[in-house]
Scaffold this active site. Sequence first.
Site, PDB file in Angstrom:
ATOM      1  CG  ASP A 186      74.928  -9.784  64.651  1.00 32.45           C
ATOM      2  OD1 ASP A 186      75.864  -9.977  63.861  1.00 32.45           O
ATOM      3  OD2 ASP A 186      75.025  -9.946  65.876  1.00 32.45           O
ATOM      4  CG  ASP A 192      78.869 -13.375  62.718  1.00 31.48           C
ATOM      5  OD1 ASP A 192      78.889 -13.298  63.947  1.00 31.48           O
ATOM      6  OD2 ASP A 192      79.036 -14.453  62.093  1.00 31.48           O
ATOM      7  CD  GLU A 211      82.895 -11.927  65.652  1.00 32.01           C
ATOM      8  OE1 GLU A 211      83.011 -12.578  66.685  1.00 32.01           O
ATOM      9  OE2 GLU A 211      82.268 -12.351  64.656  1.00 32.01           O
ATOM     10  CG  HIS A 236      76.785 -12.871  71.527  1.00 28.94           C
ATOM     11  ND1 HIS A 236      77.457 -11.799  70.965  1.00 28.94           N
ATOM     12  CD2 HIS A 236      76.756 -13.836  70.575  1.00 28.94           C
ATOM     13  CE1 HIS A 236      77.809 -12.112  69.735  1.00 28.94           C
ATOM     14  NE2 HIS A 236      77.403 -13.335  69.468  1.00 28.94           N
ATOM     15  CG  ASP A 237      80.423 -14.898  70.624  1.00 27.95           C
ATOM     16  OD1 ASP A 237      79.404 -15.613  70.657  1.00 27.95           O
ATOM     17  OD2 ASP A 237      80.769 -14.243  69.613  1.00 27.95           O
TER      18      ASP A 237
HETATM   19  C1  NOJ Z   1      80.531 -14.763  65.840  1.00 28.25           C
HETATM   20  C2  NOJ Z   1      79.301 -14.645  66.666  1.00 28.25           C
HETATM   21  O1  NOJ Z   1      79.470 -13.611  67.590  1.00 28.25           O
HETATM   22  C3  NOJ Z   1      79.070 -15.998  67.299  1.00 28.25           C
HETATM   23  O2  NOJ Z   1      78.082 -15.963  68.294  1.00 28.25           O
HETATM   24  C4  NOJ Z   1      78.751 -16.981  66.205  1.00 28.25           C
HETATM   25  O3  NOJ Z   1      78.653 -18.269  66.750  1.00 28.25           O
HETATM   26  C5  NOJ Z   1      79.821 -16.974  65.130  1.00 28.25           C
HETATM   27  N1  NOJ Z   1      80.262 -15.678  64.770  1.00 28.25           N
HETATM   28  C6  NOJ Z   1      79.307 -17.642  63.879  1.00 28.25           C
HETATM   29  O4  NOJ Z   1      78.347 -16.828  63.270  1.00 28.25           O
END
Ligand code: NOJ
Length: 544
Positions: free
Chosen positions: A98, A200, A242, A316-317
């Site tokens: 990541d 990210d 992302e 994970h989000d």
């Molecule tokens: C996206 C990540 O997937 C998330 O988990 C994170 O909190 C934010 N970016 C900030 O890095």
Amino acid sequence: MDKKWWHNSVVYQVYPRSFCDTNGDGIGDIPGIISKLDYLQNLGIEIIWLSPVYQSPMDDNGYDISDYQAIAPEFGTMEDMDKLIAEARKRNIQIVMDLVVNHTSDEHPWFVEARKSKDNIYRDFYIWRKPKEDGSEPSQLGSAFGGSAWQYDEITGEYYFHLFSKKQPDLNWENKKVRKAVYKMMNWWLDKGIGGFRMDVIELIGKVIDEGIMSNGPKLHDYLKEMHQETLASRDVLTVGETWGVTPEIAKKYSNPEEKELSMVFQFEHITLCWDAKHGKWKPRPFDFVSLKKIFNKWQTELEGKGWNSLFWNNHDLPRAVSKYGNTQQYRVESAKMLATALHMMQGTPYIYQGEEIGMTNVRFESINQYQDIETLNFYKEKIAEGFTHEEMMNALWENSRDNARTPMHWDATENGGFSKGKPWLGMNPNYDSINVKAAIEDKNSIFYHYKKLIELRKSMPVITYGDFKLLLKEHPQIFAYMRTYEDERILVATNFSKDKAKFMLNEAVEVEDFRVLLSNYDKAYALVSELELEPYEAVVFGI
Ligand code: NOJ
């Protein structure tokens, strides 16, 4: 389009904190991941996207990095990391790290220096503005984790900018020294033999704060081209960005190989479809199935030959796929297999989030105190202050809190699901006694084996990777069906997203003289392809 190794590979995302704990501190670790590589090889995946394991004060579970070239002690050592890369490679698995470079931790030495004085050599690594005349924030910009995006810093009397928590100051990408330092660090990791990066919130690095432009800023693609040139050009790796605000047009810029930027991006239209325009995920909207199909159709057809899709239901989000789009009551197994089939048979690289392959579900913590996620905790307070009731917020959390995906992995039915011998950092989902890896491996009809077959099928049939995509029955309220064609191969995928039976009638002329059932989640005989009665959550793939 040139063929790439990651076109027909499947990615598995590991969230290290919740994967497997070997030293009993209640936090997953790198030796734990190494111990499960055989399991992942058996599943058939060839890439692991590893959520951050770098040194970090863990304000946002590692997405706040204080040293990009060190491993957080709770996860292990750099030796463990080297061993993970090597052991994974022995099993034909690449480790994709990541890359979190929109921001660092406020404990990163760059920021520690930057805040010391206005003329510190690291000052311009971050984004600083003077207060307004009345001392207030330079602008109204808000943070993604609630509150203002500006934090006042006493030492120099200025505000710094943070799009996430105040412990995650944003880097200033306009500064060439920042970019150089990031590329150097990327090369250091690539030289270790990693298989690429998941980037990210990468769409934010081109932001122009004074104009309020956050995503897709004017210099974003210049930076990515420069990054490609400096780090990726000479290597055969996978990169995935992302990008929440991406359109197919922009996705082609990122992922068309001719543009020399990234391999692919994550787009989130199928996710935000279920969010409220004002309150986002905190006021979920009912799942609009016909729109979901339109979204998939758009991305499948628009990127065809001009870019590359990534395919995912969860990470994970996000909430657990089977809880969001399937049925966790009577049809958990059927619906989890159906969702996997619908996704994996489209064009693109599929991503599996840990536990998805055994059908793990959302968790229902009864008290807000059981939640750990910074976003969840901040918004609980913020929304209650805005007038949401406690009950409304708890319902929203049960549906969309990031902790749904973060409860520890279920390996077996022993205490803590075999995740840890200590007290897990986040409560377990109590259903680990029945939903766990050991049970899945022992049951030849499990969701796990269905995923394994989907991956095997992808490996054996180029049409799954390269076939074009044609959506069928566009307006059907229950069925998602499509055809894929590549050279002389053709497959037909029919899935029922509902708990009721559904009639499938091919209204277009498709010549089907003979067919084979390549995969189904029901044990039944099929007489015809053009007219079927699909069972609840049935999924079937025909070779035609
Ligand atoms: C996206 C990540 O997937 C998330 O988990 C994170 O909190 C934010 N970016 C900030 O890095």
